[in-house]
Design an enzyme around this catalytic site. Structure first.
Site, PDB file in Angstrom:
ATOM      1  N   ILE A 120     -15.248 -44.008 -25.142  1.00 58.32           N
ATOM      2  CA  ILE A 120     -13.977 -44.825 -24.839  1.00 58.32           C
ATOM      3  C   ILE A 120     -12.641 -43.870 -24.986  1.00 58.32           C
ATOM      4  O   ILE A 120     -12.885 -42.778 -25.739  1.00 58.32           O
ATOM      5  CB  ILE A 120     -13.843 -46.109 -25.670  1.00 58.32           C
TER       6      ILE A 120
ATOM      7  N   ILE B  75     -19.977 -42.314 -14.814  1.00 50.97           N
ATOM      8  CA  ILE B  75     -20.943 -41.195 -14.953  1.00 50.97           C
ATOM      9  C   ILE B  75     -22.221 -41.645 -15.383  1.00 50.97           C
ATOM     10  O   ILE B  75     -23.313 -41.128 -14.963  1.00 50.97           O
ATOM     11  CB  ILE B  75     -20.227 -40.147 -16.009  1.00 50.97           C
TER      12      ILE B  75
ATOM     13  N   TYR C  22      -9.424 -38.700 -28.785  1.00 56.57           N
ATOM     14  CA  TYR C  22     -10.298 -38.561 -27.945  1.00 56.57           C
ATOM     15  C   TYR C  22     -10.820 -36.922 -27.874  1.00 56.57           C
ATOM     16  O   TYR C  22     -12.027 -36.682 -28.074  1.00 56.57           O
ATOM     17  CB  TYR C  22      -9.935 -38.814 -26.760  1.00 56.57           C
TER      18      TYR C  22
ATOM     19  N   ASP D 163      -5.544 -44.289 -25.717  1.00 57.84           N
ATOM     20  CA  ASP D 163      -4.492 -43.046 -25.802  1.00 57.84           C
ATOM     21  C   ASP D 163      -3.099 -43.626 -26.364  1.00 57.84           C
ATOM     22  O   ASP D 163      -2.941 -44.749 -26.016  1.00 57.84           O
ATOM     23  CB  ASP D 163      -4.261 -42.547 -24.518  1.00 57.84           C
TER      24      ASP D 163
ATOM     25  N   ARG E  15     -22.639 -47.828 -15.701  1.00 63.81           N
ATOM     26  CA  ARG E  15     -21.594 -47.678 -15.091  1.00 63.81           C
ATOM     27  C   ARG E  15     -20.817 -46.333 -15.164  1.00 63.81           C
ATOM     28  O   ARG E  15     -21.323 -45.599 -15.844  1.00 63.81           O
ATOM     29  CB  ARG E  15     -20.347 -48.776 -15.210  1.00 63.81           C
TER      30      ARG E  15
HETATM   31  P1  NAI Z   1     -16.547 -45.882 -18.412  1.00 64.46           P
HETATM   32  O1  NAI Z   1     -15.752 -46.313 -19.096  1.00 64.46           O
HETATM   33  O2  NAI Z   1     -16.756 -46.025 -16.998  1.00 64.46           O
HETATM   34  O3  NAI Z   1     -18.075 -45.984 -18.919  1.00 64.46           O
HETATM   35  C1  NAI Z   1     -18.372 -45.964 -20.317  1.00 64.46           C
HETATM   36  C2  NAI Z   1     -19.840 -46.523 -20.531  1.00 64.46           C
HETATM   37  O4  NAI Z   1     -19.827 -46.490 -21.921  1.00 64.46           O
HETATM   38  C3  NAI Z   1     -19.970 -47.917 -20.385  1.00 64.46           C
HETATM   39  O5  NAI Z   1     -21.336 -48.037 -19.786  1.00 64.46           O
HETATM   40  C4  NAI Z   1     -20.017 -48.626 -21.573  1.00 64.46           C
HETATM   41  O6  NAI Z   1     -20.650 -49.920 -21.681  1.00 64.46           O
HETATM   42  C5  NAI Z   1     -20.495 -47.738 -22.533  1.00 64.46           C
HETATM   43  N1  NAI Z   1     -19.807 -48.033 -24.038  1.00 64.46           N
HETATM   44  C6  NAI Z   1     -18.697 -47.914 -24.248  1.00 64.46           C
HETATM   45  N2  NAI Z   1     -18.461 -48.313 -25.676  1.00 64.46           N
HETATM   46  C7  NAI Z   1     -19.633 -48.493 -25.899  1.00 64.46           C
HETATM   47  C8  NAI Z   1     -20.445 -48.673 -27.273  1.00 64.46           C
HETATM   48  N3  NAI Z   1     -19.707 -49.256 -28.362  1.00 64.46           N
HETATM   49  N4  NAI Z   1     -21.803 -48.987 -27.352  1.00 64.46           N
HETATM   50  C9  NAI Z   1     -22.341 -48.560 -26.288  1.00 64.46           C
HETATM   51  N5  NAI Z   1     -22.061 -48.344 -25.102  1.00 64.46           N
HETATM   52  C10 NAI Z   1     -20.804 -48.432 -24.924  1.00 64.46           C
HETATM   53  O7  NAI Z   1     -16.727 -44.214 -18.723  1.00 64.46           O
HETATM   54  P2  NAI Z   1     -17.020 -43.011 -17.684  1.00 64.46           P
HETATM   55  O8  NAI Z   1     -15.735 -42.419 -17.149  1.00 64.46           O
HETATM   56  O9  NAI Z   1     -18.234 -43.106 -16.892  1.00 64.46           O
HETATM   57  O10 NAI Z   1     -17.245 -41.890 -18.789  1.00 64.46           O
HETATM   58  C11 NAI Z   1     -18.627 -41.694 -19.348  1.00 64.46           C
HETATM   59  C12 NAI Z   1     -18.443 -40.408 -20.675  1.00 64.46           C
HETATM   60  O11 NAI Z   1     -17.987 -39.503 -19.883  1.00 64.46           O
HETATM   61  C13 NAI Z   1     -17.448 -40.940 -21.683  1.00 64.46           C
HETATM   62  O12 NAI Z   1     -18.200 -40.305 -22.564  1.00 64.46           O
HETATM   63  C14 NAI Z   1     -16.301 -40.087 -21.115  1.00 64.46           C
HETATM   64  O13 NAI Z   1     -15.317 -39.706 -22.421  1.00 64.46           O
HETATM   65  C15 NAI Z   1     -16.758 -38.883 -20.539  1.00 64.46           C
HETATM   66  N6  NAI Z   1     -15.872 -38.308 -19.705  1.00 64.46           N
HETATM   67  C16 NAI Z   1     -15.096 -39.028 -18.636  1.00 64.46           C
HETATM   68  C17 NAI Z   1     -14.363 -38.506 -17.703  1.00 64.46           C
HETATM   69  C18 NAI Z   1     -13.917 -38.898 -16.664  1.00 64.46           C
HETATM   70  O14 NAI Z   1     -12.948 -38.520 -15.863  1.00 64.46           O
HETATM   71  N7  NAI Z   1     -14.385 -40.172 -16.251  1.00 64.46           N
HETATM   72  C19 NAI Z   1     -14.142 -37.234 -17.815  1.00 64.46           C
HETATM   73  C20 NAI Z   1     -14.673 -36.204 -19.032  1.00 64.46           C
HETATM   74  C21 NAI Z   1     -15.469 -36.881 -19.711  1.00 64.46           C
END
Ligand code: NAI
Length: 241
Positions: free
Chosen positions: A85, A14, A147, A88, A12
């Protein structure tokens, strides 16, 4: 079939956009996920990308997961450490559990996955690793000491590993996305988003996950062998390091 790529948290947000873009470009993609089996299975059905559940903060679970992916698809040549994750809170309200959860999922995971995959990459003389950090690693963010520490840790890790493996045909880079329209950001209250966050972004909007995926595709290309140890900002001008 193209090179084998694994995206953690790839079902899901990014990660899903990265997995789809890699598949469209001809890579053989596997997507890891941490929970919500139903959503992950729906993603697999829709995209044809196989999905694998394990907790990236658990070293033994990563070892078992990597073995499953490699048994199905072959050696992993491209690793995208995207799972992450947030928990905050201002520091004076942050519990040790909130601190540890974020360090474990966002930073320990990078050690776990790289430690398991790098020996094979070294042997084969090729590899591409992209670590998904954050703009908040570079600029800091109130409410995110955990974070920002984890995401800044990824950048130091990236530069160090890049030096270790540069002569082996392996590149290691970090990207620092700004605010992107995913579940993680949808969790931010709308008032905070509109009144505090959007005014800080010169481009005037959130990023789309596909805009982050474009950068990853560029960095993992066979022709990107001279780009290593870099931190690529994708933040709409919010912070210029
Ligand atoms: P999201 O919350 O939509 O997706 C996170 C993904 O990580 C999910 O597929 C979830 O299953 C997986 N995940 C979480 N804990 C896990 C674990 N213990 N083991 C395996 N998988 C696990 O997050 P999003 O927004 O797509 O973010 C993706 C990455 O980009 C993250 O590392 C986030 O910190 C980073 N990021 C996101 C930003 C944003 O604005 N959305 C900005 C900058 C960085």
């Amino acid at each position: 079939m193209g090179r084998v790529a694994l995206v953690t948290g790839g079902t899901r947000g990014i990660g899903a956009a990265i997995a789809r873009a890699l598949k469209d470009a001809g890579y053989a993609v596997a997507a890891n996920f941490g929970g919500n089996e139903e959503a992950a299975n729906a993603f697999a059905e829709e995209t044809g990308i196989p999905v694998y559940r394990w907790d990236v903060s658990d070293y033994d679970a990563c070892a078992e997961g990597v073995a499953r992916v490699e048994a199905d698809l072959g050696p992993i040549e491209i690793l995208i450490n995207n799972a992450g994750i947030t928990r905050d809170a201002f520091l004076h309200k942050m519990t040790p559990e909130m601190w540890r959860a974020v360090i474990a999922v966002d930073l320990d995971s990078v050690f776990n996955m790289c430690r398991l995959i790098i020996p094979g990459m070294r042997e084969r003389g090729f590899g591409r690793i992209v670590n998904v950090s954050s703009v908040n690693a570079q600029k800091g963010q109130m409410g995110q000491t955990n974070y920002a520490a984890a995401k800044a840790g990824m950048i130091g890790f990236t530069k160090s590993l890049a030096q270790e493996v540069a002569a082996k045909g392996i590149t290691v880079n970090a990207i620092t996305p700004g605010y992107c329209e995913t579940d993680m950001v949808r969790a931010v209250p709308e008032k905070v988003l509109n009144e505090r966050i959007l005014p800080q972004i010169p481009v005037g909007r959130l990023a789309q996950p596909e805009e982050i995926a474009r950068a990853v595709l560029f960095l993992v290309d066979d022709d990107a062998g001279f780009i290593t140890g870099a931190t690529l900002a994708i933040n709409g001008g919010q912070y210029m390091a």
